[in-house]
Enzyme design. Structure first.
Site, mmCIF file in Angstrom:
data_model
loop_
_atom_site.group_PDB
_atom_site.id
_atom_site.type_symbol
_atom_site.label_atom_id
_atom_site.label_comp_id
_atom_site.label_asym_id
_atom_site.label_seq_id
_atom_site.Cartn_x
_atom_site.Cartn_y
_atom_site.Cartn_z
ATOM 1 N N GLU A 31 0.832 -1.200 0.000
ATOM 2 C CA GLU A 31 0.000 0.000 0.000
ATOM 3 C C GLU A 31 0.868 1.253 0.000
ATOM 4 O O GLU A 31 1.834 1.338 0.752
ATOM 5 C CB GLU A 31 -0.898 -0.019 1.253
ATOM 6 C CG GLU A 31 -1.834 -1.224 1.266
ATOM 7 C CD GLU A 31 -2.213 -1.669 2.687
ATOM 8 O OE1 GLU A 31 -2.067 -0.874 3.627
ATOM 9 O OE2 GLU A 31 -2.631 -2.835 2.830
ATOM 10 N N GLU A 53 -4.250 -7.008 2.756
ATOM 11 C CA GLU A 53 -3.029 -7.677 3.206
ATOM 12 C C GLU A 53 -3.002 -9.145 2.817
ATOM 13 O O GLU A 53 -1.959 -9.669 2.414
ATOM 14 C CB GLU A 53 -2.853 -7.532 4.724
ATOM 15 C CG GLU A 53 -2.353 -6.161 5.170
ATOM 16 C CD GLU A 53 -3.408 -5.077 5.030
ATOM 17 O OE1 GLU A 53 -4.607 -5.401 4.887
ATOM 18 O OE2 GLU A 53 -3.032 -3.885 5.053
ATOM 19 N N PHE A 107 3.175 -2.243 8.837
ATOM 20 C CA PHE A 107 3.450 -2.502 10.253
ATOM 21 C C PHE A 107 3.328 -4.013 10.440
ATOM 22 O O PHE A 107 2.432 -4.624 9.857
ATOM 23 C CB PHE A 107 2.410 -1.819 11.144
ATOM 24 C CG PHE A 107 2.538 -0.324 11.219
ATOM 25 C CD1 PHE A 107 3.207 0.282 12.277
ATOM 26 C CD2 PHE A 107 1.993 0.482 10.235
ATOM 27 C CE1 PHE A 107 3.320 1.664 12.339
ATOM 28 C CE2 PHE A 107 2.108 1.862 10.286
ATOM 29 C CZ PHE A 107 2.776 2.467 11.338
ATOM 30 N N ASP A 133 2.085 -5.507 12.685
ATOM 31 C CA ASP A 133 0.751 -5.793 13.221
ATOM 32 C C ASP A 133 -0.244 -6.147 12.100
ATOM 33 O O ASP A 133 -1.119 -6.986 12.276
ATOM 34 C CB ASP A 133 0.232 -4.573 13.983
ATOM 35 C CG ASP A 133 1.299 -3.954 14.873
ATOM 36 O OD1 ASP A 133 1.162 -4.021 16.099
ATOM 37 O OD2 ASP A 133 2.305 -3.431 14.340
ATOM 38 N N PHE A 134 -0.121 -5.468 10.952
ATOM 39 C CA PHE A 134 -1.085 -5.698 9.866
ATOM 40 C C PHE A 134 -0.811 -7.004 9.131
ATOM 41 O O PHE A 134 -1.686 -7.537 8.443
ATOM 42 C CB PHE A 134 -1.066 -4.540 8.858
ATOM 43 C CG PHE A 134 -1.362 -3.203 9.463
ATOM 44 C CD1 PHE A 134 -2.000 -3.093 10.699
ATOM 45 C CD2 PHE A 134 -0.990 -2.036 8.821
ATOM 46 C CE1 PHE A 134 -2.270 -1.855 11.264
ATOM 47 C CE2 PHE A 134 -1.255 -0.800 9.379
ATOM 48 C CZ PHE A 134 -1.888 -0.698 10.596
ATOM 49 N N HIS A 192 0.014 -0.876 16.682
ATOM 50 C CA HIS A 192 1.070 -0.399 15.776
ATOM 51 C C HIS A 192 2.436 -0.451 16.454
ATOM 52 O O HIS A 192 3.328 0.327 16.116
ATOM 53 C CB HIS A 192 0.811 1.056 15.340
ATOM 54 C CG HIS A 192 -0.369 1.252 14.456
ATOM 55 N ND1 HIS A 192 -1.663 1.146 14.889
ATOM 56 C CD2 HIS A 192 -0.454 1.553 13.121
ATOM 57 C CE1 HIS A 192 -2.497 1.391 13.889
ATOM 58 N NE2 HIS A 192 -1.785 1.630 12.801
#
Ligand SMILES: Cc1ncc(C[n+]2csc(CCOP(=O)(O)OP(=O)(O)O)c2C)c(N)n1
Lengths: 322, 356
Positions: free
Chosen positions: A29, A59, A82, A84-85, A128
């Site tokens: 992205e 994702e 990140f 996290d994603f 994050h």
């Protein structure tokens, strides 16, 4: 030697690899605008929007498409923004990328690199800020890399892109502006995967660490009244440099593992257990771990601080072990 | 081996389905006989392979789950006949038909089901993970919907490389409720990728009727909402699937972007070979046997002059091939335990190789 930031070192490495090998491309992205942190700044101008591909916020498909593209011969570099994603793409990474070669009896390879920025950074709060490297080190098939310096971010990213296995590549967000010497050289400057770095020699205690915590360990070693500390930067968590760690701890007799990730279930446990199994009779003190408490990372600085491992804490742990 | 009703010529089941089918067949004044005979052969081979696998499972030669596509052969054959050997497919857990239709070898497939070293995946994959990269079959998948992003990525790589090969992506109606379906179709359209999405709508997601858990009008509407044109087809009419796919493949290969084929069909057996499928009425299943794509194809060929003997021979050849694959599979060696450590990854310094 060139002075580069950690961020520019990674960007330079990717650009060089894309020039060297037309099969390498990047997808994620906002890459056309340079990526969230600027790690891809300017690359679209040189390589065009097909090879620096702006993707939808998908994702699972960013990762899954990279798997399919890799299986048919391209070499994708996946940006997850990140770490996290990347959890939205766990099936694609863990069940597909890590398994395809094995399940299909070696008929296909998945040479992809997944960049997953980790760590606490500017009050980013619980979604994050995570350091999830242990999750991936647990998965057979994946290589896990966590560079601590600009030179390593350059040399390890190049090695990761050239690697034929799927590589989880974790840059620390707090390190983006860090400046250091980088041996920029399109053909040289590679740092091999799986080899640790002896950051500082010492005689009383070995600290094993990686990523942002390397600087913290070095700061701790410089504090007054600490024992003589040997600092090892693992650089790669899987495979990890057991030989370097065991050799060092055999000499110092003491081992402290320091990581930013939550201590419970962290990769420090793997190192501590291995040292215990291999060097039990030669240890002068029990192996210790220092990682974050098992709480989500909070937003308010005063709360966030409770998750942070500081040089003072490291020094304190070191003093108590000797 | 029990003969399926498709193999009982001369006893047509007269019901609503068969009447419509008889008319559809009768309306076909001209057919490409050799092409249709090719479909009959492909479908017979898939059927024979799966019936043999089913029996081998009962005989204890197969350990893992086997998902039979009995009744759905028309989709696999009708689609794959339009693909070149170099084109790619991705498949799901019910992938024997797709794999055989794409040109894979029955012996290596059966050996994989039997967990032998000579299997496609050296015994590491089994029925749910058969792959044959030589014929562009990029793998069956144990995770519903997971083949969709992989297909899209393979197509993305083809577009990047300026390669004219295309990808056909097979999945079931149950998969349209997972995120990767939405993400994958959106992606394919955004990048205008050469993908033919093939939804094999057999009405069931495991033991649940898919429509009971699916909002809105279903697969085609979802595809079209993302700008991917949908073409519905009767998946049990192999001639129709073939014709429609030929057109869609031409568009996809010509750079027209992704296409969506919505093929309605029915799985005549349970979700897995071990599933008695008691969640659906026997009368429904009986009725649907009347719509068996193999029987429809056979009737069409008979109408166009093929003799029962010729058609029986095709079936007999397929059964013999499957029986030989079973015999070869049983005779094949088991994988050496050391195979467990191969093809994990190269970057691994642990002395044992397995990295304890
Ligand atoms: C992500 C995921 N969830 C659940 C399952 C268990 N499962 C296997 S097949 C299946 C039904 C799939 O239905 P559909 O996609 O329509 O394919 P069909 O079996 O009808 O061919 C389910 C729920 C799975 N394999 N993967």
């Amino acid at each position: 030697m060139t002075e580069l930031t950690y961020l520019d070192a990674g960007r330079t490495a990717l650009a060089e690899e894309m020039r060297r090998d037309g099969r390498v491309w990047a997808l994620g992205e906002d890459l056309g605008r340079g990526g969230v942190f600027g790690q891809y700044r300017g690359l679209v101008d040189e390589f065009g929007p097909a090879r620096i591909a702006d993707t939808p916020i998908s994702e699972a498909t960013i990762m899954g498409a990279a798997v399919g593209a890799a299986l048919v011969g391209s070499r994708p570099v996946v940006e997850m923004r990140f770490s996290d994603f990347a959890l939205c793409a766990v099936d694609e990474l863990v069940n597909q990328a890590a398994k395809a070669r094995y399940m299909f009896g070696g008929q296909g390879r998945v040479p992809l690199v997944v960049r997953q920025p980790i760590g606490m950074w500017r009050s980013s709060a619980a979604q994050h800020s995570q350091s999830l490297e242990a999750w991936y080190a647990h998965i057979p098939g994946l290589v896990v890399v966590a560079p601590a310096t600009p030179a390593d971010n350059y040399g390890l990213l190049k090695s990761a892109i050239r690697c034929d296995d799927p590589v989880v590549y974790m840059e620390h967000k707090d390190l983006w502006p860090a400046v250091g010497h980088v041996p920029v050289d399109a053909e040289g400057g590679l740092v091999p995967l799986g080899h640790g770095r002896l950051v500082q020699a010492g005689s009383d205690l070995t600290i094993v660490t990686w990523s942002r915590m390397v600087d913290v360990a070095m700061a701790a070693a410089a504090l007054p009244d600490v024992p003589s500390i040997e600092v090892i930067d693992l650089r790669t968590l899987w495979p990890w440099d057991r030989a370097m760690v065991l050799d060092s701890v055999a000499r110092t007799g003491r081992c402290l593992v320091v990581h930013e990730a939550v201590q419970a279930g962290g990769f420090g446990g793997e190192i501590a257990a291995t040292v215990g199994e291999e060097l039990f009779g030669r240890l002068k003190a029990p192996v210790r771990r220092l990682g974050a408490p098992r709480i989500p990372v909070a937003y308010a600085p005063v709360l966030e601080e409770t998750s942070r491992i500081t040089a003072a804490q490291v020094a304190d742990a070191a003093r108590r072990m000797v | 081996m029990p003969a399926s009703p498709a193999d009982r010529p001369g006893q047509p089941r007269v019901n609503a389905a068969t009447a419509t089918i008889a008319k559809a067949n009768a309306d076909r004044a001209n057919i490409d006989r050799s092409r249709v005979l090719g479909h009959y052969r492909t479908m017979a081979r898939i059927r024979a392979f799966e019936e043999a696998a089913d029996q081998a499972l009962k005989d204890g030669h197969i350990k893992g789950a086997v998902h039979l596509s009995i009744g759905q052969e028309g989709v696999a054959s009708g689609v794959c006949v339009n693909l070149d050997r170099g084109d790619f497919i991705t498949s799901n857990h019910r992938g024997h038909g797709h794999t055989l239709a794409k040109g894979a070898d029955m012996t290596a497939m059966m050996a994989e089901l039997f967990a032998r070293a000579t299997g496609y995946c050296q015994g590491k994959g089994g029925s749910m993970h058969i792959a044959d990269f030589q014929v562009g079959m990029l793998g069956a998948n144990g995770v519903v919907g997971a083949g969709i992003p992989i297909a899209v990525g393979a197509a993305h790589a083809m577009k990047l490389a300026g390669d004219r090969r295309i990808v056909a992506c097979f999945f079931g109606d149950g998969a349209i409720n997972r995120g990767p379906f939405l993400e994958g179709l959106n992606w394919a359209k955004v990048f205008d990728l050469p993908v033919l999405f093939v939804c094999e709508d057999n009405g069931f997601a495991a033991t649940t009727r898919t429509r009971a858990v699916t909002a809105g009008p279903g697969p085609g509407a979802r595809a079209e909402s993302l700008g991917v044109p949908c073409t519905p087809v009767d998946g049990n009419d192999v001639v129709a699937v073939d014709a429609v796919t030929a057109d869609l493949v031409a568009r996809v290969r010509g750079g027209g972007g992704p296409q969506f084929l919505h093929a309605t069909t029915y799985r005549l057996r349970g979700h897995t070979a071990a599933d008695a499928a008691t969640y659906r009425p026997a009368a429904e299943v009986e009725e649907r046997w009347g719509d068996d794509p193999i029987r429809r194809c056979r009737d069409l060929l008979a109408l166009h002059g093929l003799s029962a003997a010729e058609l029986d021979q095709v079936r007999a050849d397929a059964v013999a091939e499957a029986a030989a694959a079973v015999a070869d599979g049983l005779a094949a060696p088991h994988p050496d335990p050391s195979y467990a450590w191969t093809d994990v990854q190269d970057v691994d310094m642990a002395p044992a190789g397995g990295g304890r």
